[in-house]
Design an enzyme around this catalytic site. Structure first.
Site, PDB file in Angstrom:
ATOM      1  CE1 TYR A 107      24.252   7.376  60.112  1.00 49.81           C
ATOM      2  CE2 TYR A 107      26.644   7.334  60.050  1.00 49.81           C
ATOM      3  CZ  TYR A 107      25.465   7.838  60.578  1.00 49.81           C
ATOM      4  OH  TYR A 107      25.511   8.798  61.556  1.00 49.81           O
ATOM      5  CE  LYS A 154      24.433  10.843  58.872  1.00 51.32           C
ATOM      6  NZ  LYS A 154      23.558  11.931  59.336  1.00 51.32           N
TER       7      LYS A 154
END
Ligand code: NAD
Length: 244
Positions: A152, A156
């Site tokens: 993740y 990002k």
């Protein structure tokens, strides 16, 4: 009438952004990965009740060809694409030693490749228009890292680089591209964290409360507005002071 497309907008932050942009007067193209996401869900009705147009487009934004088809349909149905919000995102958390290749690849394709797909196709429409606003959902995990989120945080952090690249490539065509980096916002995505994890996060937040979806939508609304016409390539953290 100007049009905004918001990916992953059946619920959570995406639905709040769609509602806010509808209140701002945009016609709204909603998107999510399956028809079932919009079952028992009144987001489209709430938007239509504001007197703007609203259509639902089912597409998995990690798929290049599906994004191309969706953007073509939105352009044909609405006539223009003025705002793109790359919001769709997932988590598949786990410590590095136990994270599978599938967990890694899935999060990268849904969170990161989707931004490439949608920016490429909607950006082409905006380039012809010589105007547009692109807003990407990054995260504090992309700015500072987060244990258990190798996949993740990578996706990002990449979105932050993609935001700046888009700003540089498309700026001369009157298109801005910015990112927001939320901290801990109360949504179905964060509901699944353990109580222990939630209270540890709360302790780190200067404002001693979690964020609400409307608090993300308000900043996105600003970035989509004329008031932000000279703001591009920026990342705005919305975390109640999580990282100071
Ligand atoms: P959520 O899980 O409530 O909503 C995400 C939406 O994206 C869902 O409706 C889901 O069905 C949709 N989606 C998932 N995969 C998709 C795909 N392949 N194609 C199209 N749609 C898809 O999550 P949320 O908390 O509302 O998060 C929205 C965005 O904000 C995400 O990018 C997330 O990473 C980011 N974010 C959230 C927080 C938070 O605290 N909630 C913090 C930082 C960043």
């Amino acid at each position: 009438m100007a049009t905004a497309i918001i990916t992953g907008s059946a619920r959570g932050i995406g639905a709040a952004i769609a509602l806010r942009l509808a209140k701002d007067g945009y016609d709204i193209a909603l998107n999510d990965v399956a028809e079932s996401c919009f079952e028992n869900n009144d987001i489209a009705d709430k938007i239509k009740a504001l007197g703007v147009k609203c259509e639902i487009y089912i597409a998995d934004v990690s798929k290049h060809d599906k994004c191309e088809e969706m953007v073509k349909k939105v352009k044909a149905d609405f006539g223009s694409i003025d705002v793109l919000v790359n919001n769709a995102g997932i988590t598949r958390d786990g410590l590095l030693a136990r994270m599978s290749e599938e967990q890694y690849d899935l999060v990268i394709s849904v969170n990161q490749k989707s931004v490439f797909n949608m920016t490429k196709f909607a950006g082409a429409v905006m380039m012809k228009q010589r105007s547009g606003k692109i807003i990407n959902l990054a995260s504090v995990a992309g700015l500072y890292g987060n244990a258990g989120q190798m996949n993740y945080s990578a996706s990002k952090a990449a979105i932050i680089g993609m935001t700046k690249t888009t700003a540089k490539e498309l700026g001369s065509r009157g298109i801005t591209c910015n990112a927001v980096a939320p901290g801990f916002i109360e949504t179905p995505m964060t509901d699944k964290l353990s109580d222990e994890m939630k209270s540890a996060i709360l302790n780190m937040i200067a404002m001693k409360r979690y964020g609400q979806v409307e608090e993300i939508a308000g900043v996105v609304s600003f970035l989509a507005s004329d008031d932000a016409s000279y703001v591009t390539g920026q990342v705005i953290e919305i975390s109640g002071g999580l990282s100071m």
